[in-house]
Scaffold this motif. Structure first.
Motif, PDB file in Angstrom:
ATOM      1  N   ILE A 134     185.598 -56.001 -46.457  1.00 37.21           N
ATOM      2  CA  ILE A 134     184.617 -56.581 -45.539  1.00 37.21           C
ATOM      3  C   ILE A 134     183.952 -55.490 -44.705  1.00 37.21           C
ATOM      4  O   ILE A 134     182.737 -55.535 -44.450  1.00 37.21           O
ATOM      5  CB  ILE A 134     185.306 -57.619 -44.632  1.00 37.21           C
ATOM      6  N   GLU A 135     184.725 -54.478 -44.286  1.00 35.22           N
ATOM      7  CA  GLU A 135     184.165 -53.391 -43.480  1.00 35.22           C
ATOM      8  C   GLU A 135     183.133 -52.595 -44.270  1.00 35.22           C
ATOM      9  O   GLU A 135     182.075 -52.221 -43.730  1.00 35.22           O
ATOM     10  CB  GLU A 135     185.282 -52.460 -43.000  1.00 35.22           C
ATOM     11  N   GLN A 136     183.420 -52.335 -45.542  1.00 35.12           N
ATOM     12  CA  GLN A 136     182.463 -51.591 -46.362  1.00 35.12           C
ATOM     13  C   GLN A 136     181.181 -52.386 -46.566  1.00 35.12           C
ATOM     14  O   GLN A 136     180.077 -51.828 -46.472  1.00 35.12           O
ATOM     15  CB  GLN A 136     183.089 -51.262 -47.714  1.00 35.12           C
ATOM     16  N   GLN A 137     181.313 -53.665 -46.814  1.00 29.66           N
ATOM     17  CA  GLN A 137     180.112 -54.485 -46.997  1.00 29.66           C
ATOM     18  C   GLN A 137     179.299 -54.574 -45.709  1.00 29.66           C
ATOM     19  O   GLN A 137     178.065 -54.592 -45.749  1.00 29.66           O
ATOM     20  CB  GLN A 137     180.497 -55.879 -47.472  1.00 29.66           C
ATOM     21  N   SER A 138     179.972 -54.600 -44.570  1.00 25.42           N
ATOM     22  CA  SER A 138     179.259 -54.653 -43.293  1.00 25.42           C
ATOM     23  C   SER A 138     178.473 -53.367 -43.061  1.00 25.42           C
ATOM     24  O   SER A 138     177.309 -53.406 -42.643  1.00 25.42           O
ATOM     25  CB  SER A 138     180.247 -54.879 -42.149  1.00 25.42           C
ATOM     26  N   CYS A 139     179.101 -52.225 -43.347  1.00 24.46           N
ATOM     27  CA  CYS A 139     178.409 -50.944 -43.173  1.00 24.46           C
ATOM     28  C   CYS A 139     177.249 -50.820 -44.150  1.00 24.46           C
ATOM     29  O   CYS A 139     176.173 -50.312 -43.802  1.00 24.46           O
ATOM     30  CB  CYS A 139     179.390 -49.790 -43.362  1.00 24.46           C
ATOM     31  N   LEU A 140     177.451 -51.286 -45.372  1.00 21.93           N
ATOM     32  CA  LEU A 140     176.379 -51.229 -46.364  1.00 21.93           C
ATOM     33  C   LEU A 140     175.208 -52.115 -45.940  1.00 21.93           C
ATOM     34  O   LEU A 140     174.039 -51.755 -46.135  1.00 21.93           O
ATOM     35  CB  LEU A 140     176.918 -51.676 -47.721  1.00 21.93           C
ATOM     36  N   MET A 141     175.513 -53.265 -45.340  1.00 17.43           N
ATOM     37  CA  MET A 141     174.448 -54.133 -44.829  1.00 17.43           C
ATOM     38  C   MET A 141     173.685 -53.442 -43.713  1.00 17.43           C
ATOM     39  O   MET A 141     172.461 -53.575 -43.600  1.00 17.43           O
ATOM     40  CB  MET A 141     175.043 -55.443 -44.325  1.00 17.43           C
ATOM     41  N   LEU A 142     174.404 -52.659 -42.898  1.00 19.12           N
ATOM     42  CA  LEU A 142     173.756 -51.897 -41.833  1.00 19.12           C
ATOM     43  C   LEU A 142     172.699 -50.964 -42.416  1.00 19.12           C
ATOM     44  O   LEU A 142     171.567 -50.880 -41.917  1.00 19.12           O
ATOM     45  CB  LEU A 142     174.826 -51.100 -41.076  1.00 19.12           C
ATOM     46  N   HIS A 143     173.056 -50.287 -43.503  1.00 21.36           N
ATOM     47  CA  HIS A 143     172.111 -49.381 -44.154  1.00 21.36           C
ATOM     48  C   HIS A 143     170.961 -50.137 -44.806  1.00 21.36           C
ATOM     49  O   HIS A 143     169.800 -49.714 -44.732  1.00 21.36           O
ATOM     50  CB  HIS A 143     172.840 -48.542 -45.211  1.00 21.36           C
ATOM     51  N   ARG A 144     171.269 -51.243 -45.467  1.00 19.60           N
ATOM     52  CA  ARG A 144     170.234 -51.990 -46.177  1.00 19.60           C
ATOM     53  C   ARG A 144     169.204 -52.570 -45.192  1.00 19.60           C
ATOM     54  O   ARG A 144     167.994 -52.539 -45.462  1.00 19.60           O
ATOM     55  CB  ARG A 144     170.867 -53.122 -46.979  1.00 19.60           C
ATOM     56  N   VAL A 145     169.672 -53.105 -44.075  1.00 25.45           N
ATOM     57  CA  VAL A 145     168.743 -53.687 -43.096  1.00 25.45           C
ATOM     58  C   VAL A 145     167.898 -52.592 -42.459  1.00 25.45           C
ATOM     59  O   VAL A 145     166.678 -52.752 -42.270  1.00 25.45           O
ATOM     60  CB  VAL A 145     169.515 -54.485 -42.027  1.00 25.45           C
ATOM     61  N   ARG A 146     168.528 -51.441 -42.154  1.00 24.58           N
ATOM     62  CA  ARG A 146     167.763 -50.317 -41.595  1.00 24.58           C
ATOM     63  C   ARG A 146     166.686 -49.857 -42.581  1.00 24.58           C
ATOM     64  O   ARG A 146     165.547 -49.577 -42.193  1.00 24.58           O
ATOM     65  CB  ARG A 146     168.709 -49.162 -41.269  1.00 24.58           C
ATOM     66  N   HIS A 147     167.063 -49.777 -43.855  1.00 23.46           N
ATOM     67  CA  HIS A 147     166.101 -49.357 -44.874  1.00 23.46           C
ATOM     68  C   HIS A 147     164.954 -50.366 -44.998  1.00 23.46           C
ATOM     69  O   HIS A 147     163.796 -49.988 -45.201  1.00 23.46           O
ATOM     70  CB  HIS A 147     166.821 -49.205 -46.215  1.00 23.46           C
TER      71      HIS A 147
END
Length: 307
Positions: free
Chosen positions: A114-127
């Motif tokens: 869950i932590e990895q998916q949350s961080c990846l979402m952080l990058h995707r939304v920023r992008h």
């Protein structure tokens, strides 16, 4: 149902397809499941091998089924496709997944936390916000150019254009156009503020993760690339070498070799485009630094620049 040993699960938004076989490979069950009945169905089954294509929501279902005691394996859809028989549909897809998951040479996708998916979402939304910011800037420049108002390329140029829009004494802009451009300017400022906020969140996540901080010590790797790597790569031990990892990202030459002759082309670009862009930016930063300060402590980079 007690004899099921392997299940191919074709996940979807609402209706899932199940294809189960026994130890001898004989079909035991082939049915559809609505989303709300998936977990209750698997709760009644003894632990078995479940194959799922690595696609949207696959990591969530993998974690849920693992919690029920099943062995779950995710597979890239491209590796499942060769096992699909004629006429693609949910039933044949589930059957192909059930067949592919039992192959001894199949490559599997590690399940993200869950932590990895949350961080990846952080990058995707920023992008996403960065792409929207670029679109808004291009729109502002294009609309003002229609009235003969242009500015130099770069951040300062956009600021000059917004100053022109905000100036009520500027007679080249009709009031209706000024109102539209002012709305775009407000949206641009909001996007910039959101991007800065996400940058702060990425740095905070980076400082709280030991692996990310170790990656940050590599030349050309900063908090953005380090956190994206930790979030994207669930298990680094899945790669036997750095070259295997480069192939996964898509930074190795594309092969078209035959008859003992090696034919290498441009990079394959078959991996994660976002990671590849971050790696490229980091490598160019290292090269730019080396051109200014020298690269005597990196002989391979010296040789590369010489070529």
């Amino acid at each position: 149902m007690q004899s099921i040993s392997t299940i191919g699960l074709d996940i979807a938004k609402s209706v899932f397809q199940v294809h189960g076989v026994d130890a001898a490979g004989q079909v035991v069950i082939r049915r559809q499941l609505k989303r709300r009945f998936v977990l209750s169905f698997f709760e009644k089954l003894p632990p078995c091998l479940v194959g799922i294509e690595a696609c949207a929501s696959s990591h969530y279902w993998s974690r849920e089924l693992r919690a029920l005691g099943h062995t779950v394996q995710l597979m890239p859809p491209a590796y499942v496709k060769p096992y699909v028989k004629r006429q693609k549909n949910d039933s044949t897809d589930a059957e192909a997944i059930c067949e592919a998951v039992t192959r001894p040479n199949m490559r599997f996708v590690p399940i993200k936390t869950i932590e990895q998916q949350s961080c990846l979402m952080l990058h995707r939304v920023r992008h996403l916000f960065i792409r929207q910011q670029t679109a808004v800037i291009n729109s502002i420049r294009a609309y003002l150019a229609e009235f003969g108002i242009v500015a130099p390329v770069g951040r300062r140029g956009v600021e000059q254009l917004l100053e022109v829009v905000a100036d009520p004494a500027e007679r080249r802009l009709p009031e209706l156009a000024r109102a539209c451009l002012a709305a775009l300017g407000s949206q641009l400022r909001a996007l910039k503020a959101q991007i800065l906020e996400f940058d702060r969140r990425i740095i905070a996540w980076h400082r709280s993760n030991a692996t990310s901080k170790r990656l940050d010590a590599i030349p050309g790797v900063g908090p953005a690339l380090a956190t994206a790597l930790v979030a994207s790569v669930a298990d680094a031990k899945a790669f036997r070498s750095g070259r295997d990892f480069s192939a996964w990202v898509g930074l190795v030459p594309k092969q078209n070799s035959s008859g003992g002759k090696d034919r290498l082309g441009s990079i394959s670009k078959q991996g994660d485009r976002y990671l590849r862009s971050l790696f490229t930016a980091g490598a160019l930063a290292v090269i730019r630094y080396a051109k200014i300060h020298g690269a005597r402590h990196r002989p391979w980079l010296t040789a590369l620049l010489a070529r």
